[in-house]
Design an enzyme around this catalytic site. Structure first.
Site, mmCIF file in Angstrom:
data_model
loop_
_atom_site.group_PDB
_atom_site.id
_atom_site.type_symbol
_atom_site.label_atom_id
_atom_site.label_comp_id
_atom_site.label_asym_id
_atom_site.label_seq_id
_atom_site.Cartn_x
_atom_site.Cartn_y
_atom_site.Cartn_z
ATOM 1 N N SER A 164 -7.127 -0.653 -2.597
ATOM 2 C CA SER A 164 -7.832 0.307 -1.756
ATOM 3 C C SER A 164 -7.461 1.751 -2.126
ATOM 4 O O SER A 164 -7.517 2.123 -3.293
ATOM 5 C CB SER A 164 -7.543 0.011 -0.282
ATOM 6 N N ASP A 188 -12.766 -4.731 -1.377
ATOM 7 C CA ASP A 188 -11.412 -4.242 -1.105
ATOM 8 C C ASP A 188 -10.503 -5.404 -0.700
ATOM 9 O O ASP A 188 -10.785 -6.129 0.257
ATOM 10 C CB ASP A 188 -11.511 -3.220 0.028
#
Length: 852
Positions: A402, A688
């Site tokens: 992320s 993610d």
């Protein structure tokens, strides 16, 4: 092949009568000796060749009993579909028996199978409706490996727990005495033999044979290309040569036809085309002589003909997908070079008298969590702190997920970033973090985004919101267009001058499943992109291109780094179930709505229990319409991006589920349903990785990387130890070495700046949560704040009112500076713990024999 029949044995005997009977060669996993499935060569590290025997599988759908009504008025109108994707590209089906709860079909279907792939037959019963979609009643999922060759086996599958509803099926498997098929495998994935068909339009013979304008349609069903078409005129054709790639064992056919063309049409790829012409040319590929051109002609109703040249050849064995669970050669070379840098740095920092031997040098890694711009900012601070403490050269790997990947990818644009003062990159990101972001959504920027997304589509990729998010990140944190690509980062590690960066994402289903029920770790490095569970990797510059059965079919331009940043840090592709699980750390609340009803109906089969490579027979019962609607709402990902699947075409090995590396990362129910795993998908859905566990540990836990120490930098707010606890529980379930994590309630309420976790045969983990403890009263380790400086220690990193919440991408200058100082202080204040961990790791390595 499909024959209505009253006797399965008579059909099979008729088909096999011309072949001499010999002893069965079905694999030893059936408990039968004499298998041809032998390893004959290891062409590349991690993969090897096997020979697979061929069989004719005959399935006789006999009857069903007591089938329930799905309509309010009439009795069910049932048919059965058969799907065996390892043997056929199409789904077969019986006729429909109308208005009967006791349907009798007595139809036989034949499949040509080979014994070194996992052949899972799915028998689905449907209630046909004329005006609405057919009702799916049941699916029986059956492992063909349960069958014994040359024996008729009749099975009655109970479709309800009470056993009232039943499906009766008869199986027979007979050996085909063709030469064995040569496959390449890593023990999990299998690449089968590929036929390459070349079709050429004979320009000389066709000079005056076709009048007017015609469209030539070529189709090889089940091939990678499937179908192509081109316009033919008296002058010329728009394309003269075509190529089709297909699985040789599927016995593919070429269908060619000419039809009137009302407008000019270039060569195109198209979906399945229904053959409505009686003048079609049909050529089985196995009837063509190998490596030689054969003349053929396509006729039209006007007695015109188009002359073609056909040639079939084996596809080259050169693979563009690396099959293997070991590290690639470039990474091994990097580790050899980096070890000398690390050894020198550790000798200096620990003031050692002697040089460390190769096997004594600890492998130290930085693990960074996600957290949007907060994670990006904090990782800059931690890396600057490591440099200040002369520890940065002791690091071999940096992994991120992320927001932390945004820091990594920006730093690695400079091939010598860790050798330079990080004040420059920190000042640069400070300017971007504190500037206004309104210009990122200005009219001019929106037009730029539209142009870039259009370019993506023209290059052959699927543009998505993930790509738009990447462009927004580029606008917020860069000065203009960033042309850098991930493969460019090889320059930053070619001499071992920097740690090797590894970026983590997860592959999910784009609808129908939460990340708890299906996820697959996908790692990105400057060298390779790969899915850990399958041991399959492609060169980074080839990621996003089109593959089939391990071969590169169409090379597409490598994506700019901003698009990968959007993928790694897409905070918008959560579905509702993922959001609930992250917010509550609860896995059970929505279970009844999102979990498929799949039951084991082989519980009493003790023989099957002993055969560990066999998959049990399962019964899948679809949810009702209301439940499907609720599940769709809960699991649909409204915002996600898809990438071309580099596993496309691969099949699962017959014993894939027992492979130790696959078992390491096998963590969801679908892992026992090979027909629904990633090799069967057209696209990857990468998101993610923080949606499952907000941490980037998995790449560091691969056994070949032999990581000794992990500096765990956790940038989450409030849940300071959740990610490491989740990792521990995950590793415990997967039997991956990881230290035990046990914390008291007091430690949870008042977290420390650093925790040290150690366990036998596990890496030492030093966990640094984002907390403000002694920094409130100390401006530097051992230096207390004066009363006038106390405000500088007031950094709110918890609670609803923290300025560092996930969706905030703009900080004030004081907020940015205080967050940087806090994270750097926490690191410096625990330097002694880090050095102690280094000494412990060295002593452990000295006391053990050198690792291979």
């Amino acid at each position: 092949l499909h024959y209505p029949s009253t006797s399965l044995s008579s059909d099979v005997d008729l088909l096999m009568a011309s072949q001499q009977k010999t002893q069965s060669a079905f694999p030893s996993l059936l408990g039968i000796t004499g298998s041809r499935a032998v390893m004959i060569q290891r062409p590349t590290a991690g993969s090897y060749k096997e020979e697979a025997s061929l069989y004719l599988l005959s399935v006789r759908i006999i009857q069903a009993k007591n089938i329930r009504k799905s309509d309010l008025i009439s009795k069910p109108d049932c048919y059965v579909s058969l799907w065996l994707p390892t043997a056929s590209f199409e789904t077969k089906r019986t006729k429909t028996i109308w208005n009967s709860r006791q349907p009798v079909w007595d139809e036989v279907f034949h499949f040509r199978i080979q014994n070194q792939v996992k052949n899972i037959l799915e028998l689905s019963m449907h209630d046909e409706d004329l005006n609405t979609p057919d009702d799916h009643l049941f699916t029986v999922i059956f492992d063909v490996a349960q069958l014994t060759p040359h024996h008729n086996i009749c099975r009655t599958f109970a479709l309800t727990p009470e056993g009232e509803e039943e499906l009766e099926v008869e199986f027979k498997m007979t050996e085909i005495l063709d030469p064995p098929e040569k496959i390449v495998t890593n023990g999990v994935l299998v690449s089968r033999e590929i036929s390459c068909l070349e079709v050429q339009i004979d320009q000389e013979k066709n000079a005056n044979s076709v009048k007017g304008k015609k469209e030539l349609v070529l189709e090889v069903k089940g091939s990678y290309e499937n179908s192509k078409s081109t316009t033919i005129s008296t002058k010329s054709s728009s394309e003269n040569q075509f190529v089709f790639h297909s699985v040789k064992g599927w016995e593919p056919e070429l269908t060619a036809r000419l039809q009137d063309a009302s407008f000019s049409l270039d060569v195109t790829f198209s979906p399945d085309i229904e053959d409505t012409s009686a003048q079609s040319l049909i050529v089985p590929l196995d009837s063509l002589p190998a490596e030689k051109y054969l003349d053929a002609a396509v006729q039209t109703e006007e007695n015109e003909q188009l002359n073609l040249k056909l040639r079939v050849k084996d596809c080259p064995e050169k693979f563009d997908v690396r099959l293997g669970f070991d590290l690639c050669e470039k990474e091994k070379d990097f580790l050899w070079k980096r070890k000398r840098v690390v050894a020198d740095a550790i000798k200096k920092i620990l003031q050692l008298d002697e040089e460390l031997k190769d096997h004594e040098v600890p492998l130290v890694a930085v693990m960074a969590t996600g957290g949007g711009a907060r994670a990006m900012t904090c990782l800059y601070s931690h890396l600057a702190g490591l440099q200040k403490l002369n520890l940065l050269d002791c690091i071999t790997y940096i992994t991120g997920v992320s927001g932390s990947t945004w820091t990594m990818s920006k730093l690695y644009e400079d091939a010598d970033w860790s050798r330079k003062d990080l004040k420059g990159p920190v000042n640069s990101i400070r300017k971007h973090m504190t500037k206004r972001k309104a210009s990122s959504i200005s009219w001019d920027r929106l037009k730029y985004y539209r142009k870039q997304l259009k370019q993506i589509a023209e290059e052959g990729r699927k543009a998505s919101f993930t790509d738009l998010w990447g462009l927004l990140l580029e606008s917020m944190f860069y000065n203009g267009k960033n042309e850098n690509k991930l493969s460019d980062q090889q320059r930053a590690v070619e001499n071992g001058q920097n740690p090797l960066p590894i970026y983590l994402a997860i592959n999910v289903k784009n609808d129908g499943s939460s990340t708890l029920h299906f996820k697959e770790w996908c790692e990105f490095s400057p060298y390779e992109v790969g899915l850990l569970k399958y041991g399959a990797f492609v060169r980074t510059e080839d990621f996003g291109s089109k593959f089939f059965m391990g071969r590169l079919m169409e090379k597409l331009p490598e994506s700019r780094i901003c698009y990968l940043q959007g993928l790694w840090g897409n905070v918008f592709s959560l579905n509702l179930v993922d959001t609930w699980n992250i917010a509550t750390d609860s896995k059970d609340f929505w279970e009844q709505w999102v979990t498929n009803s799949v039951k084991d109906i082989d519980k009493d089969n003790e023989e099957l229990e002993k055969e560990s490579t066999h998959l049990k027979t399962h019964l899948y019962t679809p949810a009702g319409k209301f439940s499907k609607t609720i599940k769709g709402i809960l699991t649909n990902r409204p915002v996600h991006g898809e990438q071309h699947n580099f596993l496309r075409g691969f099949q699962l090995h017959a014993s894939y589920n027992q492979h130790d590396q696959f078992s390491t990362w096998k963590d969801c129910d679908l892992d026992s349903s090979p027909n629904h795993l990633t090799p069967q998908a057209e696209n990857l859905c990468l998101v993610d990785a923080g949606y499952f566990i907000n941490a980037s540990y998995p790449p560091l836990l691969r056994s070949d990387r032999n990581v000794d120490i992990i500096l765990s930098f956790d940038y989450t707010l409030d849940t300071h130890v959740q990610s490491i606890e989740q990792t521990y529980h995950y590793c415990s379930e997967q039997r991956i070495p990881f230290p035990k994590i046990e914390l008291s309630e007091e430690e949870r309420k008042n977290p420390k700046e650093c925790y040290v976790f150690m366990d036998e045969n596990s890496p030492i983990v030093l966990h640094f949560p984002l907390v403000n403890d002694t920094f409130k009263t100390h401006k530097a380790p051992g230096v207390r704040r004066s009363s006038s400086e106390m405000a500088e220690g007031d950094v709110n990193v918890s609670g609803f009112w923290s300025p560092f919440y996930l969706m905030n991408f703009t900080y004030s200058e004081p907020e940015f500076d205080r967050l940087m100082k806090l994270t750097e202080y926490n690191l410096e204040n625990n330097k002694d713990l880090i050095l102690s961990a280094f000494r412990t790791a060295i002593e452990l390595k000295k006391g053990s024999s050198p690792r291979p």
